[in-house]
Design an enzyme around this catalytic site. Structure first.
Site, PDB file in Angstrom:
ATOM      1  N   ASN A 176       0.873  -1.168   0.000  1.00  0.00           N
ATOM      2  CA  ASN A 176       0.000   0.000   0.000  1.00  0.00           C
ATOM      3  C   ASN A 176       0.910   1.218   0.000  1.00  0.00           C
ATOM      4  OD1 ASN A 176      -1.773   2.056   0.521  1.00  0.00           O
ATOM      5  ND2 ASN A 176      -2.655   1.145   2.370  1.00  0.00           N
TER       6      ASN A 176
ATOM      7  N   ARG B 128      -2.666  -2.123  -3.392  1.00  0.00           N
ATOM      8  CA  ARG B 128      -3.859  -1.317  -3.201  1.00  0.00           C
ATOM      9  C   ARG B 128      -3.781  -0.131  -4.172  1.00  0.00           C
ATOM     10  NH1 ARG B 128      -5.089   3.238   1.034  1.00  0.00           N
ATOM     11  NH2 ARG B 128      -7.321   3.437   0.679  1.00  0.00           N
TER      12      ARG B 128
ATOM     13  N   HIS C 253     -13.013   3.017   0.076  1.00  0.00           N
ATOM     14  CA  HIS C 253     -13.010   1.997   1.130  1.00  0.00           C
ATOM     15  C   HIS C 253     -13.681   0.707   0.652  1.00  0.00           C
ATOM     16  CE1 HIS C 253     -13.117   5.332   4.481  1.00  0.00           C
ATOM     17  NE2 HIS C 253     -11.869   4.988   4.227  1.00  0.00           N
TER      18      HIS C 253
ATOM     19  N   ARG D 175     -12.323  15.556   7.603  1.00  0.00           N
ATOM     20  CA  ARG D 175     -13.127  15.955   6.440  1.00  0.00           C
ATOM     21  C   ARG D 175     -14.552  16.297   6.872  1.00  0.00           C
ATOM     22  NH1 ARG D 175     -11.453  10.777   3.811  1.00  0.00           N
ATOM     23  NH2 ARG D 175      -9.383  11.142   2.969  1.00  0.00           N
TER      24      ARG D 175
ATOM     25  N   GLU E 165      -8.328  -5.039   5.419  1.00  0.00           N
ATOM     26  CA  GLU E 165      -8.164  -4.721   3.997  1.00  0.00           C
ATOM     27  C   GLU E 165      -6.999  -5.483   3.374  1.00  0.00           C
ATOM     28  OE1 GLU E 165      -9.301  -0.289   3.292  1.00  0.00           O
ATOM     29  OE2 GLU E 165      -8.842  -0.495   5.404  1.00  0.00           O
TER      30      GLU E 165
END
Ligand code: AMP
Length: 425
Positions: free
Chosen positions: A17, A112, A201, A262, A405
């Site tokens: 990743n 990823r 996601h 955010r 993940e």
């Protein structure tokens, strides 16, 4: 020895990743999902980079929502000028443990990749054509896709003969119907600039919705699940019979829930106002909404533990931030209940969802009309295992399902490179 025999012993997948200045990795054995090595390189290209390499006990799960070490960690500081140098250092560490990139057990590398646009609804075996497509999607993910490409190119240079697979954050959401994916703006403008809701996601939503079905003892095709991925970034998805039908993030990860930094949903005219009235530049507004908003903008902290501590001390700003966070979460649970019609389970996951019992309790409180209820005792249990936290017999099951993940990327990578390999859950 036939090539089939050789392939048969290759049961490991390295998951990479890569971010703009970091490289996270995990080496997994796909016979049982055991983690052979976990680590990351931080501050690539800066004066001092840091590599942390750990060898978890076999099959060890991270149980606290974080990437906590495990046994036998090693740390190296130095300067890794670029991703190539960082990956070489990772390869050295793996070789030192006898599980190097050249070992015959390594079956593939899974990468990823944040944005796969409409082009990638499945993982892709990386070749020059796939690389060109990921490059073409850079305008949609200008911070992430270039870093992901860098990781792929570096890994290919090191092991050009090894299958490498791209697993996209957006892929799981490509099943959204057009009426959920399109913004109600001028069609020609939207199409010309590829403006639509992609969602992110996805690897986590795919994994958690499948694990939730398992927890209910059902096939994914039989259940409707609302997945609430609540980490520093946060998103909700509505999954009907194993297929995503709506998700809260949109063209970018800015839309939807209140997140650590955010804003999530706002009236888009706020941005015009900030431009015209406050005189802010587009970059400043981008920074404000992505980095200085959400929980941190509301109360100065984005860590839910700290916010809960402040609330316990009577801090009103922290209490309001928590209230806004929960209110948005409830709105999405309600909206996705309407989208799905019948909800079999609501699954909480990621750092906040797995660990913050108060968030789960507050999000579900008052939603009895939707079939939701909480068993306070079950909700208070801390565990790294998937678990049900609603009372027996509840119409809708509320569950905590730790996400993974890396395992999902490894699983998809392994599945793509050979159908006749042993499968794991
Ligand atoms: P993630 O992005 O999934 O790694 O989640 C990171 C976030 O999880 C942190 O910013 C915290 O807000 C939250 N978190 C992690 N551990 C806990 C905990 N024990 N209690 C509450 N929140 C937590």
């Amino acid at each position: 020895m036939s090539s089939y025999d050789a392939a048969d012993t290759a049961t490991r997948v390295l998951v990479l990743n890569s971010g703009s200045s970091s490289l996270k990795y995990q080496l997994l054995d796909m016979r049982d999902g055991a983690r052979l090595a976990v680590g990351m390189v931080e501050r690539i290209g800066e004066k001092t980079s840091r590599l942390v390499h750990t060898l978890p006990e076999s099959g060890g799960d991270s149980s606290d929502g974080g990437s906590s070490g495990g046994e036998g960690g090693r740390e190296r500081t130095g300067r890794f000028a670029d991703h190539a140098k960082a990956l070489e250092a990772v390869a050295d560490e793996l070789a030192h443990d006898g599980i190097g990139l050249d070992s015959p057990e390594l079956a593939a590398i899974g990468h990823r990749v944040v944005h796969g646009g409409l082009r990638f609804s499945e993982p892709a075996l990386i070749d020059d054509g796939v690389l060109a497509e990921i490059e073409r999607l850079v305008p949609l993910a200008p911070l992430h896709n270039p870093a992901n490409l860098l990781g792929i190119r570096t890994a290919r240079a090191l092991r050009p003969d090894l299958p490498q697979v791209a697993v996209f954050d957006t892929a799981f959401h490509t099943t959204m119907p057009e009426y959920a994916a399109r913004y109600a703006i001028d069609t020609a403008t939207a199409d010309a600039h590829r403006i639509r809701r992609y969602g992110f996601h996805g690897t986590s939503h795919a994994y958690v919705s499948r694990r939730t079905a398992e927890l209910l003892g059902k096939d994914p095709s039989e259940v409707n699940v609302i997945v609430l991925h609540l980490g520093n970034g946060a998103s909700a998805s509505a999954v009907a019979g194993g297929r995503c039908v709506d998700t809260s993030m949109g063209l970018t990860p800015l839309e939807g829930l209140v997140m650590g930094t955010r804003s999530g949903d706002i009236d888009p005219a706020v941005t015009f106002h900030l431009r015209r009235v406050a005189g802010m530049s587009v970059d400043e507004i981008d920074e404000l909404l992505n980095k200085k908003s959400g929980l941190v903008g509301l109360c100065g902290d984005n860590d839910m533990r700290e916010i809960r501590r402040r609330i316990d001390e009577g801090d009103e700003r922290a209490r309001l931030a928590f209230g806004i966070y929960i209110h948005r979460l409830k709105k999405y649970i309600g909206a996705y209940s309407a989208v799905l019609g019948r909800v079999d389970a609501v699954a909480f996951t990621a750092g906040v969802g797995e660990n913050a019992a108060e968030v789960r309790e507050a999000a579900v409180a008052g939603l009895e009309a939707l079939g939701l209820a909480m068993d306070a005792k079950r909700n208070a249990v801390r565990s790294g295992e998937p678990r049900i936290v609603s009372p027996d017999g509840a119409r809708t099951v509320v569950a905590v399902v730790p996400t993974d993940e890396e395992l999902e990327i490894a699983r998809q990578t392994f599945a793509l490179i050979g159908e006749d390999r042993p499968a794991i859950a």
